[in-house]
Write a protein that holds these residues in place. Structure first.
Motif, PDB file in Angstrom:
ATOM      1  N   GLN A 181       0.827  -1.206   0.000  1.00  0.00           N
ATOM      2  CA  GLN A 181       0.000   0.000   0.000  1.00  0.00           C
ATOM      3  C   GLN A 181       0.870   1.268   0.000  1.00  0.00           C
ATOM      4  O   GLN A 181       0.517   2.274  -0.621  1.00  0.00           O
ATOM      5  CB  GLN A 181      -0.918  -0.003   1.224  1.00  0.00           C
ATOM      6  N   MET A 182       1.990   1.215   0.687  1.00  0.00           N
ATOM      7  CA  MET A 182       2.908   2.360   0.656  1.00  0.00           C
ATOM      8  C   MET A 182       3.408   2.603  -0.766  1.00  0.00           C
ATOM      9  O   MET A 182       3.495   3.750  -1.222  1.00  0.00           O
ATOM     10  CB  MET A 182       4.088   2.099   1.593  1.00  0.00           C
ATOM     11  N   ARG A 183       3.750   1.530  -1.459  1.00  0.00           N
ATOM     12  CA  ARG A 183       4.222   1.672  -2.832  1.00  0.00           C
ATOM     13  C   ARG A 183       3.137   2.230  -3.741  1.00  0.00           C
ATOM     14  O   ARG A 183       3.414   3.028  -4.640  1.00  0.00           O
ATOM     15  CB  ARG A 183       4.692   0.314  -3.369  1.00  0.00           C
ATOM     16  N   ARG A 184       1.900   1.810  -3.509  1.00  0.00           N
ATOM     17  CA  ARG A 184       0.798   2.323  -4.327  1.00  0.00           C
ATOM     18  C   ARG A 184       0.677   3.841  -4.173  1.00  0.00           C
ATOM     19  O   ARG A 184       0.505   4.575  -5.155  1.00  0.00           O
ATOM     20  CB  ARG A 184      -0.526   1.657  -3.906  1.00  0.00           C
ATOM     21  N   ILE A 185       0.776   4.301  -2.938  1.00  0.00           N
ATOM     22  CA  ILE A 185       0.652   5.746  -2.683  1.00  0.00           C
ATOM     23  C   ILE A 185       1.835   6.508  -3.271  1.00  0.00           C
ATOM     24  O   ILE A 185       1.659   7.535  -3.936  1.00  0.00           O
ATOM     25  CB  ILE A 185       0.528   5.995  -1.163  1.00  0.00           C
ATOM     26  N   VAL A 186       3.043   6.009  -3.038  1.00  0.00           N
ATOM     27  CA  VAL A 186       4.234   6.686  -3.547  1.00  0.00           C
ATOM     28  C   VAL A 186       4.251   6.702  -5.072  1.00  0.00           C
ATOM     29  O   VAL A 186       4.642   7.697  -5.694  1.00  0.00           O
ATOM     30  CB  VAL A 186       5.504   6.004  -2.985  1.00  0.00           C
ATOM     31  N   ASN A 187       3.822   5.615  -5.692  1.00  0.00           N
ATOM     32  CA  ASN A 187       3.803   5.555  -7.159  1.00  0.00           C
ATOM     33  C   ASN A 187       2.750   6.468  -7.762  1.00  0.00           C
ATOM     34  O   ASN A 187       2.905   6.960  -8.886  1.00  0.00           O
ATOM     35  CB  ASN A 187       3.546   4.122  -7.624  1.00  0.00           C
TER      36      ASN A 187
ATOM     37  N   TRP B 258      -4.923  13.810  -0.649  1.00  0.00           N
ATOM     38  CA  TRP B 258      -6.001  13.315  -1.523  1.00  0.00           C
ATOM     39  C   TRP B 258      -5.664  11.917  -2.049  1.00  0.00           C
ATOM     40  O   TRP B 258      -6.555  11.058  -2.152  1.00  0.00           O
ATOM     41  CB  TRP B 258      -6.216  14.282  -2.673  1.00  0.00           C
ATOM     42  N   VAL B 259      -4.404  11.685  -2.378  1.00  0.00           N
ATOM     43  CA  VAL B 259      -3.998  10.354  -2.841  1.00  0.00           C
ATOM     44  C   VAL B 259      -4.193   9.326  -1.730  1.00  0.00           C
ATOM     45  O   VAL B 259      -4.672   8.213  -1.973  1.00  0.00           O
ATOM     46  CB  VAL B 259      -2.533  10.381  -3.314  1.00  0.00           C
ATOM     47  N   VAL B 260      -3.826   9.685  -0.508  1.00  0.00           N
ATOM     48  CA  VAL B 260      -4.035   8.779   0.625  1.00  0.00           C
ATOM     49  C   VAL B 260      -5.519   8.523   0.839  1.00  0.00           C
ATOM     50  O   VAL B 260      -5.940   7.388   1.099  1.00  0.00           O
ATOM     51  CB  VAL B 260      -3.387   9.360   1.897  1.00  0.00           C
ATOM     52  N   LEU B 261      -6.329   9.550   0.720  1.00  0.00           N
ATOM     53  CA  LEU B 261      -7.773   9.410   0.899  1.00  0.00           C
ATOM     54  C   LEU B 261      -8.351   8.438  -0.125  1.00  0.00           C
ATOM     55  O   LEU B 261      -9.133   7.544   0.234  1.00  0.00           O
ATOM     56  CB  LEU B 261      -8.431  10.788   0.768  1.00  0.00           C
TER      57      LEU B 261
ATOM     58  N   CYS C  60      -8.103  14.354 -12.128  1.00  0.00           N
ATOM     59  CA  CYS C  60      -6.741  13.832 -12.041  1.00  0.00           C
ATOM     60  C   CYS C  60      -6.606  12.710 -11.015  1.00  0.00           C
ATOM     61  O   CYS C  60      -5.487  12.347 -10.629  1.00  0.00           O
ATOM     62  CB  CYS C  60      -5.772  14.958 -11.703  1.00  0.00           C
ATOM     63  N   THR C  61      -7.712  12.171 -10.547  1.00  0.00           N
ATOM     64  CA  THR C  61      -7.677  11.098  -9.558  1.00  0.00           C
ATOM     65  C   THR C  61      -7.638   9.762 -10.288  1.00  0.00           C
ATOM     66  O   THR C  61      -8.671   9.162 -10.587  1.00  0.00           O
ATOM     67  CB  THR C  61      -8.905  11.163  -8.631  1.00  0.00           C
TER      68      THR C  61
END
Length: 603
Positions: A452-458, A485-488, A572-573
């Motif tokens: 999940q960390m990689r998903r957010i960072v990517n 917003w990306v984390v949300l 842009c989401t």
């Protein structure tokens, strides 16, 4: 990254994803979420083109800075490659790791072509092996399989990248010397017979024969081993193992297949050192929705086990429609009793989600313009016959309005391009800083899962590039808000989708002037009871969300996003699966059929 005036929304999305894939660490699986159709293949073609262009740009830049050009295995370079594979061992040094120029090897895989096979995943593996073989050549691969050494870390990280094979060369020289001596001993009796006219001794014959046979058979076996690997490809080996019912039922079957994948991984590393550039194998997996559920699960399992080693050079682009693939996964018999939630199973595979938005205005107008240009005769015909009165169909007027709108849009773009765009690098750095800063609260909302960390960072760099290119990023949308917003969208996809659906429905029936200033938490609170009433149809989707109490604190205290913020971010989401919101809209529309509309009609 500049934005040419004629670039469409799809061009922007593909360019951002392509740029990220040129710098992302491997292995990575991109969940390219898009509705099934011809548009998917258009987007894949654009991504392929953009990745090649970006790779060429990086190569030119690195060649200028380091004065080092990549080495191609062509012509004399091919002979040089064979020489290195035969007499040298590759070593991984810091110079090899720090190189930025990159080469992509694209492997298109249409699952539909292998849908009739009992093991669909095997089609993916054999296609990969066959494409790598055709790219690098049968002889280098055969030579590497027989005599090559997998690259290892160099003791001296600043040393040479190729080391002479001392043991192999000593053995080879001894074998050649023994073979030559054996041949000489075989012919000594003949020379003695002619000169001294005596019978040859049996001792010379026996020693010469033994030496020639032993050394010659060793060299012949080596040549045979190389020739065998040249003639029999990895694809044929895997197909032979799969077709052998006796072998495929053994416990070590999958380990043998994995060994063949490891050979490809080591070969690519070796070629990276020789060519002096990074090499990435890009698998483009399409048409998976057309296959049986159990076969789909087999393909995803193969990606998780065979193609996900830490050093694997694979970039897997999984092109699927989530609304179809999730239902397919949940109906698979192989998932019963272990994981019946298709969304979670898909998230376990995907490390970079990229949800393609609906067709943009500029794309739609471009397609309409092509359609109009293809029917110019039909448009002009009624205009020539009846210019003043027009036509009943209104085709000519529609064409004129379309041309006017396109012309106005081009003028607007010219005006906007005169300004300067913010630098994406600074925004990305600031957004990353917010993630791991102790002074910020955002890290508290990020889960402990590395995936999940990689998903957010990517996702953050792609989102920032899109915000800049779409001219949405402004002073009100700070790097901190973008990261939040990306984390949300990653942590609460169901609840965020519900909020966006409520906003969309509210706008369709009309809103007040202060609606855009309302907090998203207030929107969710007002519609939470309705969402609860829909829990049966959305059970699996609700399971995707993290702690609901943490969600309340996120939106009401730490990050009080407004409706205006959501509208700015919406386009842009890319990390939010659009099929979730679509499903909510359908269920909500059906539930509204039983609503009491009041039946108040004016007479």
């Amino acid at each position: 990254m500049s934005l040419p005036g004629k670039q469409t929304e799809d061009d922007i999305y593909c360019a951002c994803l392509s740029k990220s894939l040129c710098h992302i660490s491997t292995p990575v699986t991109v969940g390219f979420y898009a509705p099934f159709g011809s548009r998917v293949y258009m987007l894949l073609d654009r991504i392929t083109k953009c990745m090649r262009e970006e790779a060429s740009r990086i190569e030119e830049k690195e060649s200028y800075l380091s004065r080092e050009k990549p080495r191609r295995p062509e012509g004399l370079g091919f002979l040089c490659l064979l020489w290195h594979l035969l007499f040298y061992k590759p070593l991984v040094t810091d110079r090899n790791i720090e190189r930025k120029n990159i080469q992509f090897v694209f492997v298109p895989f249409s699952a539909w072509q292998y849908a009739g096979s009992d093991r669909l995943w095997a089609g993916l593996v054999t296609t990969l092996c066959d494409r790598v073989r055709s790219h690098f050549g049968a002889l280098p691969i055969g030579l590497y399989n027989a005599l090559g050494n997998p690259p290892k870390r160099a003791p001296d990280l600043d040393g040479e990248e190729w080391v002479f094979k001392k043991k192999f060369c000593i053995k080879l020289c001894l074998a050649i010397v023994v073979f030559v001596v054996g041949i000489v001993l075989l012919f000594v009796p003949v020379w003695t017979h002619h000169e001294n006219e005596v019978e040859p001794g049996n001792l010379y014959t026996v020693l010469g024969s033994a030496a020639a046979i032993i050394s010659g058979s060793g060299m012949l076996m080596t040549v045979f081993k190389v020739g065998k690997n040249v003639v029999i490809s990895q694809k044929k080996k895997i197909e032979r193992m799969i077709n052998s019912q006796k072998f495929s039922t053994q416990m070590g079957f999958m380990s043998e297949v994995k060994k063949e994948i490891e050979v490809i991984t080591n070969l690519v590393k070796c070629m990276e050192i020789f060519q002096k550039q990074k090499i990435r194998i890009v698998l483009q997996i399409t048409s998976l929705e057309l296959c049986a559920p159990d076969k789909v699960v087999g393909v995803l399992d193969a990606m998780n086990t065979l193609l996900s080693d830490r050093s694997a050079p694979f970039i897997s682009i999984l092109v699927v429609d989530p609304s179809i693939i999730v239902s397919c996964l949940e109906s698979a018999s192989s998932m019963k009793g272990m994981a019946d939630n298709g969304y979670m199973f898909l998230n376990r595979t995907v490390t970079l989600p990229f949800s393609v938005p609906p067709l943009g205005t500029r794309n739609k107008l471009q397609l309409l313009r092509k359609a109009v240009q293809g029917t110019e005769d039909l448009i002009d015909w009624p205009c020539r016959n009846d210019v003043n009165r027009g036509t009943k169909t209104g085709i000519a007027e529609s064409a004129r309005l379309l041309r006017d709108e396109l012309a106005a849009e081009d003028e607007t773009e010219k005006d906007e391009e005169s300004g300067t765009s913010p630098s994406p690098g600074r925004y990305i750095q600031d957004a990353f800083h917010v993630l791991h800063s102790d002074q910020e609260h955002l890290h508290e909302y990020i889960p402990d899962s590395i995936a999940q960390m990689r998903r957010i960072v990517n996702t953050i760099p792609v989102t920032i590039h899109l915000l800049i290119l779409n001219r949405v990023l402004s002073k009100s949308l700070t790097p901190k808000s973008v990261a939040a917003w990306v984390v949300l969208s990653n942590q609460w996809p169901c609840r965020l989708s519900w909020i966006l659906q409520c906003i969309e429905d509210k706008q369709q029936i009309g809103t007040s002037d202060d609606f855009e200033a309302r907090l998203l938490w207030d929107i969710f609170r007002d519609g939470s009871k309705e969402l609860y009433s829909m829990k049966e149809g959305l059970k699996n989707i609700l399971d995707l969300d993290a702690d609901p109490e943490v969600f309340q604190r996120f939106l009401s205290i730490d990050f009080p996003f407004t409706v205006q913020d959501a509208k700015s971010f919406l386009k842009c989401t890319v990390s939010l699966d659009k099929s979730i919101k679509y499903k909510m809209g359908l269920i909500r529309g059906v539930n509204n059929l039983g609503k009491d509309w009041g039946d108040k009609t004016e007479t």
